[in-house]
Design a protein around this motif. Structure first.
Motif, PDB file in Angstrom:
ATOM      1  N   LEU A  76       0.829  -1.213   0.000  1.00 23.64           N
ATOM      2  CA  LEU A  76       0.000   0.000   0.000  1.00 23.64           C
ATOM      3  C   LEU A  76       0.863   1.262   0.000  1.00 23.64           C
ATOM      4  O   LEU A  76       0.546   2.256  -0.658  1.00 23.64           O
ATOM      5  CB  LEU A  76      -0.941   0.007   1.205  1.00 23.64           C
ATOM      6  CG  LEU A  76      -2.070  -1.031   1.170  1.00 23.64           C
ATOM      7  CD1 LEU A  76      -2.923  -0.955   2.420  1.00 23.64           C
ATOM      8  CD2 LEU A  76      -2.974  -0.835  -0.055  1.00 23.64           C
ATOM      9  N   GLY A  91       2.159   1.953  -3.401  1.00 24.15           N
ATOM     10  CA  GLY A  91       1.122   2.601  -4.216  1.00 24.15           C
ATOM     11  C   GLY A  91       1.078   4.103  -3.956  1.00 24.15           C
ATOM     12  O   GLY A  91       0.984   4.902  -4.895  1.00 24.15           O
ATOM     13  N   LEU A 110       2.045   6.963  -6.802  1.00 27.93           N
ATOM     14  CA  LEU A 110       1.098   8.009  -7.218  1.00 27.93           C
ATOM     15  C   LEU A 110       1.664   9.404  -6.952  1.00 27.93           C
ATOM     16  O   LEU A 110       1.488  10.316  -7.763  1.00 27.93           O
ATOM     17  CB  LEU A 110      -0.229   7.841  -6.482  1.00 27.93           C
ATOM     18  CG  LEU A 110      -1.119   6.718  -7.002  1.00 27.93           C
ATOM     19  CD1 LEU A 110      -2.357   6.566  -6.135  1.00 27.93           C
ATOM     20  CD2 LEU A 110      -1.552   7.000  -8.435  1.00 27.93           C
ATOM     21  N   ARG A 119       4.288  13.812 -13.937  1.00 25.11           N
ATOM     22  CA  ARG A 119       3.310  14.154 -14.986  1.00 25.11           C
ATOM     23  C   ARG A 119       2.083  14.777 -14.328  1.00 25.11           C
ATOM     24  O   ARG A 119       1.047  14.113 -14.183  1.00 25.11           O
ATOM     25  CB  ARG A 119       2.892  12.888 -15.756  1.00 25.11           C
ATOM     26  CG  ARG A 119       4.049  12.157 -16.405  1.00 25.11           C
ATOM     27  CD  ARG A 119       3.588  10.829 -16.962  1.00 25.11           C
ATOM     28  NE  ARG A 119       2.852  11.013 -18.210  1.00 25.11           N
ATOM     29  CZ  ARG A 119       3.417  10.882 -19.405  1.00 25.11           C
ATOM     30  NH1 ARG A 119       4.682  10.565 -19.513  1.00 25.11           N
ATOM     31  NH2 ARG A 119       2.702  11.063 -20.494  1.00 25.11           N
ATOM     32  N   ARG A 152      -6.142  14.378 -13.175  1.00 24.75           N
ATOM     33  CA  ARG A 152      -6.447  12.974 -12.885  1.00 24.75           C
ATOM     34  C   ARG A 152      -5.460  12.392 -11.863  1.00 24.75           C
ATOM     35  O   ARG A 152      -5.847  11.711 -10.920  1.00 24.75           O
ATOM     36  CB  ARG A 152      -6.391  12.175 -14.194  1.00 24.75           C
ATOM     37  CG  ARG A 152      -6.648  10.701 -14.067  1.00 24.75           C
ATOM     38  CD  ARG A 152      -6.962  10.111 -15.403  1.00 24.75           C
ATOM     39  NE  ARG A 152      -8.210  10.635 -15.930  1.00 24.75           N
ATOM     40  CZ  ARG A 152      -9.408  10.209 -15.550  1.00 24.75           C
ATOM     41  NH1 ARG A 152      -9.511   9.251 -14.669  1.00 24.75           N
ATOM     42  NH2 ARG A 152     -10.493  10.726 -16.044  1.00 24.75           N
ATOM     43  N   PHE A 170      -6.229  13.832  -8.457  1.00 27.12           N
ATOM     44  CA  PHE A 170      -7.463  13.261  -7.904  1.00 27.12           C
ATOM     45  C   PHE A 170      -7.205  11.829  -7.410  1.00 27.12           C
ATOM     46  O   PHE A 170      -7.655  11.440  -6.329  1.00 27.12           O
ATOM     47  CB  PHE A 170      -8.540  13.270  -8.999  1.00 27.12           C
ATOM     48  CG  PHE A 170      -9.836  12.633  -8.578  1.00 27.12           C
ATOM     49  CD1 PHE A 170     -10.677  13.269  -7.692  1.00 27.12           C
ATOM     50  CD2 PHE A 170     -10.209  11.392  -9.083  1.00 27.12           C
ATOM     51  CE1 PHE A 170     -11.875  12.674  -7.299  1.00 27.12           C
ATOM     52  CE2 PHE A 170     -11.396  10.795  -8.702  1.00 27.12           C
ATOM     53  CZ  PHE A 170     -12.235  11.437  -7.803  1.00 27.12           C
ATOM     54  N   GLY A 171      -6.455  11.073  -8.213  1.00 26.58           N
ATOM     55  CA  GLY A 171      -6.131   9.696  -7.830  1.00 26.58           C
ATOM     56  C   GLY A 171      -5.357   9.655  -6.519  1.00 26.58           C
ATOM     57  O   GLY A 171      -5.658   8.858  -5.633  1.00 26.58           O
ATOM     58  N   LYS A 198      -7.672  10.584  -3.465  1.00 29.32           N
ATOM     59  CA  LYS A 198      -8.575   9.496  -3.064  1.00 29.32           C
ATOM     60  C   LYS A 198      -7.785   8.329  -2.483  1.00 29.32           C
ATOM     61  O   LYS A 198      -8.180   7.715  -1.484  1.00 29.32           O
ATOM     62  CB  LYS A 198      -9.377   8.999  -4.281  1.00 29.32           C
ATOM     63  CG  LYS A 198     -10.435   9.946  -4.743  1.00 29.32           C
ATOM     64  CD  LYS A 198     -11.648   9.842  -3.861  1.00 29.32           C
ATOM     65  CE  LYS A 198     -12.730  10.821  -4.266  1.00 29.32           C
ATOM     66  NZ  LYS A 198     -13.800  10.895  -3.283  1.00 29.32           N
ATOM     67  N   TYR A 199      -6.657   8.010  -3.123  1.00 21.15           N
ATOM     68  CA  TYR A 199      -5.880   6.857  -2.676  1.00 21.15           C
ATOM     69  C   TYR A 199      -5.318   7.112  -1.264  1.00 21.15           C
ATOM     70  O   TYR A 199      -5.235   6.195  -0.446  1.00 21.15           O
ATOM     71  CB  TYR A 199      -4.734   6.566  -3.658  1.00 21.15           C
ATOM     72  CG  TYR A 199      -3.930   5.351  -3.258  1.00 21.15           C
ATOM     73  CD1 TYR A 199      -4.353   4.080  -3.619  1.00 21.15           C
ATOM     74  CD2 TYR A 199      -2.782   5.463  -2.479  1.00 21.15           C
ATOM     75  CE1 TYR A 199      -3.643   2.958  -3.223  1.00 21.15           C
ATOM     76  CE2 TYR A 199      -2.072   4.356  -2.076  1.00 21.15           C
ATOM     77  CZ  TYR A 199      -2.500   3.103  -2.455  1.00 21.15           C
ATOM     78  OH  TYR A 199      -1.809   1.988  -2.044  1.00 21.15           O
TER      79      TYR A 199
END
Lengths: 201, 298
Positions: free
Chosen positions: B255, B258, B262, B269, B273, B276-277, B280-281
């Protein structure tokens, strides 16, 4: 692109849950390399499920997907080799690392034919191992019959990979809508087959 | 001529209506996540969780204290909320709840929560009070409109429930509790800064100083990436200290990987998106980490 339904999200959540379970329980009596290889494989499945839930199918448009998608078969096949063909684990680990590096390099420096051939070669070897090794071991009696499920999972992963690869190449085998409807089911069945097969091994 | 008949709402209807109006004042998701951290801190001490009266006391007191501070925060920030499209519909700026009513609700909930916490254990109560004080007085009243660094104090306040839960379970403040609180503190920038990047225009319009507005998007993304790494390291250290089983530690590593991927991807980049990812993650990461802290012990 197809928007994600509640059912899609539930299926992906179940996929993530199964993958998380496999990371936690691991496989008894394994060495460090096999354990970490399986952890990477199921970790990628877990994170892929979560990110698809958060970002929707648009997440598949990211250029990172190709690299992440290569990690899954490479690490899973590495785990299988380390567990059942330990004499080959060093050589296969070198292949896996070189293969992944080659995918990254060709994707960014030489996109086109070289990238496609590298991807097909690396995926092909890893996919054949995941599909064939459990099958051969089970039929020879070197592993319980339930281990065949891992091979079936390998077949499903190959099917999903082919559908997505042809879609990305602009020559879809099925309509895009159908592929995105099938994808969460494929991911769930594949993960369930891996987890069940490993539990029975 | 018939006069119009006035229907008097029944007591249950009135109560239901009030609850419906009050519920958004406590930001149930945020309060729920903080409550989960408090429960995880308590369970991490491996005290028997079957001591239901204590567990109930912990849940009740934390819920009241956190909700009370959130309601007071809403009262003090109602002018800011009214200027932002995202928050203009909240009960106070939209006039569904009066300022006096919300103030009374916030004070009563805070007093009940802190009082209950002090009755359970003076040390636990002191930590709960510290969290409330940092949130309401230092963060909301003093610093929020002055400096973007106010989030540091908001973060310290956010780390208090887990420290409080751990203190209630062990009866002391130990390095594990402090490291867990540090992990929450370091996680806060990932959560808040991605949020302020997403709603930068709103915050600018409301005159709230934010990190992206003061230091630019690039430095903000670097800060997010660095704080994500630090949060993952702190969470991992605390998990190791608790004696988390090897399987759960592996899951925590996955986890955390991840979160880092992100954060770095959002830096390399930048896009709506990616941001936002990550936002939330980060919440899912904290929830997952807390479940593991609670369940992953030896």
């Amino acid at each position: 692109m197809k928007s994600m339904s509640v059912l899609d999200r539930l299926l992906l959540l179940a996929t993530g849950g199964l993958a998380a379970y496999q990371v936690v329980v691991g496989v008894e009596g394994l060495g460090g390399l096999a354990t970490w290889a399986y952890t990477v494989a199921f970790g990628v499945l877990l994170l892929a499920g979560l990110l698809l839930i958060i970002l929707g199918f648009e997440a598949l448009e990211s250029p990172l997907v190709v690299i992440v998608a290569a990690l899954l078969p490479l690490s899973l096949s590495l785990g299988l080799v380390a567990e059942y063909l330990p004499a080959w684990s060093g050589a296969y680990m070198a292949f896996a690392l070189l293969g992944l590096t080659a995918i990254v390099i060709t994707r960014y420096l030489a996109p086109g034919k070289a990238a496609t051939i590298t991807l097909a070669l690396v995926h092909g070897v890893a996919g054949l191992l995941i599909f064939g090794l459990p099958l051969i071991l089970s039929l020879r009696g070197a592993a319980p019959m339930g281990f065949i499920l891992v091979g079936i999972g390998g077949g499903l992963i190959g099917l999903g990979g082919l559908l997505l690869a042809f879609l990305k190449a602009g020559k879809p085998l099925l309509p895009a809508e159908t592929i995105f409807t099938l994808l969460p089911w494929l991911l769930l069945f594949m993960t369930a087959a891996f987890v069940a097969g490993m539990a029975m091994a | 001529m018939n006069s119009p008949v006035k229907t008097i709402p029944s007591l249950p209807d009135t109560l239901r209506g009030k609850l419906r109006a009050y519920w958004p004042l406590i930001k149930s998701l945020q309060t729920g996540l903080l409550l989960v951290t408090g429960l995880a801190g308590y369970m991490s001490s491996r005290c028997p969780v079957t001591t239901w009266p204590t567990l109930l006391g912990l849940s009740g007191s934390l819920f009241l204290a956190i909700s009370g501070s959130t309601v007071l925060n809403m009262v003090f920030d109602r002018d800011i909320d009214a200027r932002m499209a995202r928050t203009a519909h909240r009960p106070l700026p939209s006039g569904r709840v009066s300022v006096g009513e919300a103030t009374l609700l916030g004070i009563v909930m805070s007093a009940l929560g802190i009082g209950w916490a002090l009755l359970l254990s003076p040390l636990y109560g002191a930590v709960v009070f510290a969290g409330w004080f940092f949130d309401v007085v230092v963060y909301t009243l003093w610093l929020k409109r002055r400096t973007p660094w106010s989030i540091l104090w908001g973060g310290i306040s956010g780390g208090m429930p887990i420290l409080a839960g751990r203190a209630l379970g062990t009866g002391s403040i130990d390095w594990i509790g402090l490291t867990l609180a540090l992990a929450v503190l370091l996680w806060i920038p990932t959560h808040i800064m991605t949020f302020s990047l997403r709603h930068a225009k709103d915050y600018r319009h409301a005159g709230v100083p934010t990190f992206p507005a003061r230091y630019g998007e690039c430095l903000t993304r670097i800060t997010i990436a660095l704080s994500s790494i630090a949060a993952a390291v702190a969470m991992g250290s605390a998990a190791y200290g608790i004696g988390m089983t090897w399987g759960y530690l592996r899951l925590l590593v996955v986890l955390s990987a991840g979160l880092l991927t992100l954060a770095i991807s959002s830096l390399a980049r930048p896009s709506w998106r990616a941001n936002f990812g990550l936002f939330k993650y980060a919440s899912l990461y904290m929830l997952g980490a807390m479940l593991m802290v609670a369940a992953g012990g030896p």
